[in-house]
Design an enzyme around this catalytic site. Sequence first.
Site, short mmCIF file in Angstrom:
data_model
loop_
_atom_site.label_atom_id
_atom_site.label_comp_id
_atom_site.label_asym_id
_atom_site.label_seq_id
_atom_site.Cartn_x
_atom_site.Cartn_y
_atom_site.Cartn_z
N TYR A 127 -4.32 -10.63 9.69
CA TYR A 127 -5.37 -10.27 8.73
C TYR A 127 -6.70 -10.88 9.16
CZ TYR A 127 -1.57 -9.02 5.47
OH TYR A 127 -0.48 -8.46 4.88
N GLU A 141 -5.76 -2.74 -0.94
CA GLU A 141 -4.72 -1.70 -0.94
C GLU A 141 -5.34 -0.30 -0.87
OE1 GLU A 141 -1.96 -2.91 -0.29
OE2 GLU A 141 -2.40 -4.96 -0.91
N GLU A 169 0.80 -1.22 0.00
CA GLU A 169 0.00 0.00 0.00
C GLU A 169 0.83 1.27 0.00
OE1 GLU A 169 0.25 -2.37 2.35
OE2 GLU A 169 0.29 -1.54 4.37
N HIS A 174 -6.13 0.58 2.69
CA HIS A 174 -4.97 1.01 3.49
C HIS A 174 -4.78 2.52 3.45
CE1 HIS A 174 -3.02 -2.42 5.26
NE2 HIS A 174 -2.93 -3.10 4.13
N ASP A 219 9.19 -10.32 9.41
CA ASP A 219 8.96 -11.15 8.22
C ASP A 219 8.78 -12.62 8.59
OD1 ASP A 219 9.08 -9.05 6.43
OD2 ASP A 219 11.24 -9.28 6.07
ZN LIG Z 1 -2.66 -5.13 3.90
#
Ligand SMILES: [Zn+2]
Length: 477
Positions: free
Chosen positions: A342, A255, A230, A258, A334
């Site tokens: 999410y 996106e 994003e 965001h 990461d």
């Molecule tokens: Zn996202």
Amino acid sequence: MPEVVDTCSLASPASVCQTKHLHLRCSIDFTRRVLSGTAALTIQSQEDNLRSLVRNQEIVIEISFETSPKSSALQWLTPEQTSGKEHPYLFSQCQAIHCRAILPCQDTPSVKLTYSAEVSVPKELVALMSAIRDGEAPDPEDPNRKIYRFSQKVPIPCYLIALVVGALESRQIGPRTLVWSEKEQVEKSAYEFSETESMLKIAEDLGGPYIWGQYDLLVLPPSFPYGGMENPCLTFVTPTLLAGDKSLSNVIAHEISHSWTGNLVTNKTWDHFWLNEGHTVYLERHICGRLFGEKFRHFHALGGWGELQNSIKTFGETHPFTKLVVDLTNTDPDVAYSSVPYEKGFALLFYLEQLLGGPGNYDMTLTNACISLSQRWITAKDDDLNSFSSADLKDFSSHQVNEFLAQMLQNAPLPLGHIKRMQEVYNFNAINNSEIRFRDLAAFDKSHDQAIRTYKEHKASMHPVTAMLVGKDLKVD
Ligand SMILES: [Zn+2]
């Protein structure tokens, strides 16, 4: 309230000083694979006596720097790795903690700054950043180069600083939207993302005015490690979204969302990443619900619940990364990355919506059609295989085909005769949608060895973050 500590940052915390503005001047060297220049940082003291500064006093510190050719934030592509095969290509990916691998900065999402930039590149190439384009001019120091200028006037966390340099072209697809890519993908991209303006309008209806001015899209080469990123004013997306039928446009809705959740209102530390992503998925599904109906929103909500269960099964039920708020002390964000922030985040918000008087339980109509078809295949005897035909999928959207395959994956693998018949009647090999192809592949045990072979062959030319994540998925080091 005790101060929130960002354990993923080595910089002075926001309570000591805050970067207010960055002016970046840099030059891109494709031969040496380095970006070098100066970063002028406007820093504001938050303490009464910070060395010789009083509270709220600002100073500008200019630092010369050069990146390492191995910078984890940058991927340098050779001409052979691009579609055009003629020019090199460079792109950045700073989220979560890679901005520090490009330039000196206070790399924590708890600090927000505006930025301006002047970027010198070979004159046949185009540079874009996560900012408003502010003109271009010949480089006075080198007739073979050009300088592109940018300005981002909305304060952002530095993980949203982004840069791309390549043989890029654009097409206008809406009043505030250009789609950018190499010329080989530009027409296809313009078609695929034609719903962008209607999504932006719905998002504004839900979230308030879009304050960033431009909303451009950049379609990257295939090695881009995420579905989308994003970056403000210029969303980065993977070319695997070019399904040919707009069936992966929910990624664009994500996106776009965001622009409010994540980019305007931001998690203070990466421990609370679910605040960025849970709210964004919630907004994304509302946009898709407005466009394609409430049934569609519930269908995706249920699909997400399945994704969440898969992630939790993969980590193990009591694994700390399955928590909504994680502890990333001594952990690379990461490595902790998964669908949990999410989908667990979304599930919480969806639950609250129902508690407070949303539309009630999941609408199962679209999902039930997927479940009953998968059950037919699972219980079919060899003699029953003739009862299947291409008409089974006639009323299915590509999202439902994807869900049908997800249902199949949750069960023991089908006998080979069943799989052959499925290919005969449904012809999944001909489908361009990358999510469906991925599920289709994952359904076969024999593809696991092929995946490991392919991974080892291409690891050296992969984005460093992708190589690490794929290795983790395949359980190879
Ligand atoms: Zn996202």
